[in-house]
Design a protein around this motif. Structure first.
Motif, PDB file in Angstrom:
ATOM      1  N   PHE A 250     -93.856   9.469  10.991  1.00  0.00           N
ATOM      2  CA  PHE A 250     -92.991   9.513  12.170  1.00  0.00           C
ATOM      3  C   PHE A 250     -93.754  10.021  13.390  1.00  0.00           C
ATOM      4  O   PHE A 250     -93.720   9.411  14.448  1.00  0.00           O
TER       5      PHE A 250
ATOM      6  N   GLN B 179     -85.813  18.296  20.065  1.00  0.00           N
ATOM      7  CA  GLN B 179     -85.152  18.994  18.953  1.00  0.00           C
ATOM      8  C   GLN B 179     -83.892  19.715  19.428  1.00  0.00           C
ATOM      9  O   GLN B 179     -82.840  19.626  18.793  1.00  0.00           O
TER      10      GLN B 179
ATOM     11  N   TRP C 129     -81.048  19.197   6.426  1.00  0.00           N
ATOM     12  CA  TRP C 129     -82.509  19.161   6.515  1.00  0.00           C
ATOM     13  C   TRP C 129     -83.152  19.668   5.220  1.00  0.00           C
ATOM     14  O   TRP C 129     -84.132  19.115   4.739  1.00  0.00           O
TER      15      TRP C 129
ATOM     16  N   ARG D 239     -84.514  13.934   6.332  1.00  0.00           N
ATOM     17  CA  ARG D 239     -85.866  14.351   6.739  1.00  0.00           C
ATOM     18  C   ARG D 239     -86.854  13.199   6.779  1.00  0.00           C
ATOM     19  O   ARG D 239     -87.957  13.345   7.313  1.00  0.00           O
TER      20      ARG D 239
ATOM     21  N   GLN E 195     -85.573  10.408  10.810  1.00  0.00           N
ATOM     22  CA  GLN E 195     -86.026  10.975  12.079  1.00  0.00           C
ATOM     23  C   GLN E 195     -86.012   9.931  13.189  1.00  0.00           C
ATOM     24  O   GLN E 195     -85.697  10.255  14.342  1.00  0.00           O
ATOM     25  N   GLU E 196     -86.348   8.682  12.854  1.00  0.00           N
ATOM     26  CA  GLU E 196     -86.286   7.597  13.844  1.00  0.00           C
ATOM     27  C   GLU E 196     -84.859   7.427  14.357  1.00  0.00           C
ATOM     28  O   GLU E 196     -84.631   7.263  15.554  1.00  0.00           O
TER      29      GLU E 196
ATOM     30  N   ILE F 174     -82.421   9.676  14.318  1.00  0.00           N
ATOM     31  CA  ILE F 174     -82.044  10.855  15.106  1.00  0.00           C
ATOM     32  C   ILE F 174     -82.682  10.801  16.484  1.00  0.00           C
ATOM     33  O   ILE F 174     -82.024  11.087  17.499  1.00  0.00           O
ATOM     34  N   LEU F 175     -83.953  10.413  16.565  1.00  0.00           N
ATOM     35  CA  LEU F 175     -84.624  10.313  17.856  1.00  0.00           C
ATOM     36  C   LEU F 175     -83.953   9.267  18.738  1.00  0.00           C
ATOM     37  O   LEU F 175     -83.684   9.524  19.912  1.00  0.00           O
TER      38      LEU F 175
END
Length: 75
Positions: free
Chosen positions: A2, A19, A40, A47, A52-53, A55-56
């Motif tokens: 990531f 974050q 998490w 995780r 993460q992609e 969430i970003l």
């Protein structure tokens, strides 16, 4: 994997900002910090690089919506 795909996050200020905004985004949608911590620590999908992609991307969209509301409020 990531982090390699997102060199801009190597800057600790940028990473911390993303974050913090991700946490705010989740909280606005009813998911408190403690639940995020649990996810998490216990959910490998959360995780994962794919998690993460997601969430970003959601955090960037959330930021864009906030900015648009601010701009619209000043018009």
């Amino acid at each position: 994997r990531f982090m390699a795909s997102h060199p801009e996050l190597a800057d600790s200020k940028v990473l911390t900002s993303i974050q913090n905004d991700a946490v705010k985004m989740f909280e606005e949608r009813g998911i408190p910090k403690e639940r995020l911590r649990q996810l998490w620590q216990s959910d490998p999908n959360f995780r994962s690089a794919a998690g993460q992609e997601i969430i970003l991307a959601a955090t960037k969209q959330w930021r864009a919506e906030k900015a648009a509301k601010t701009i619209n409020a000043t018009l």
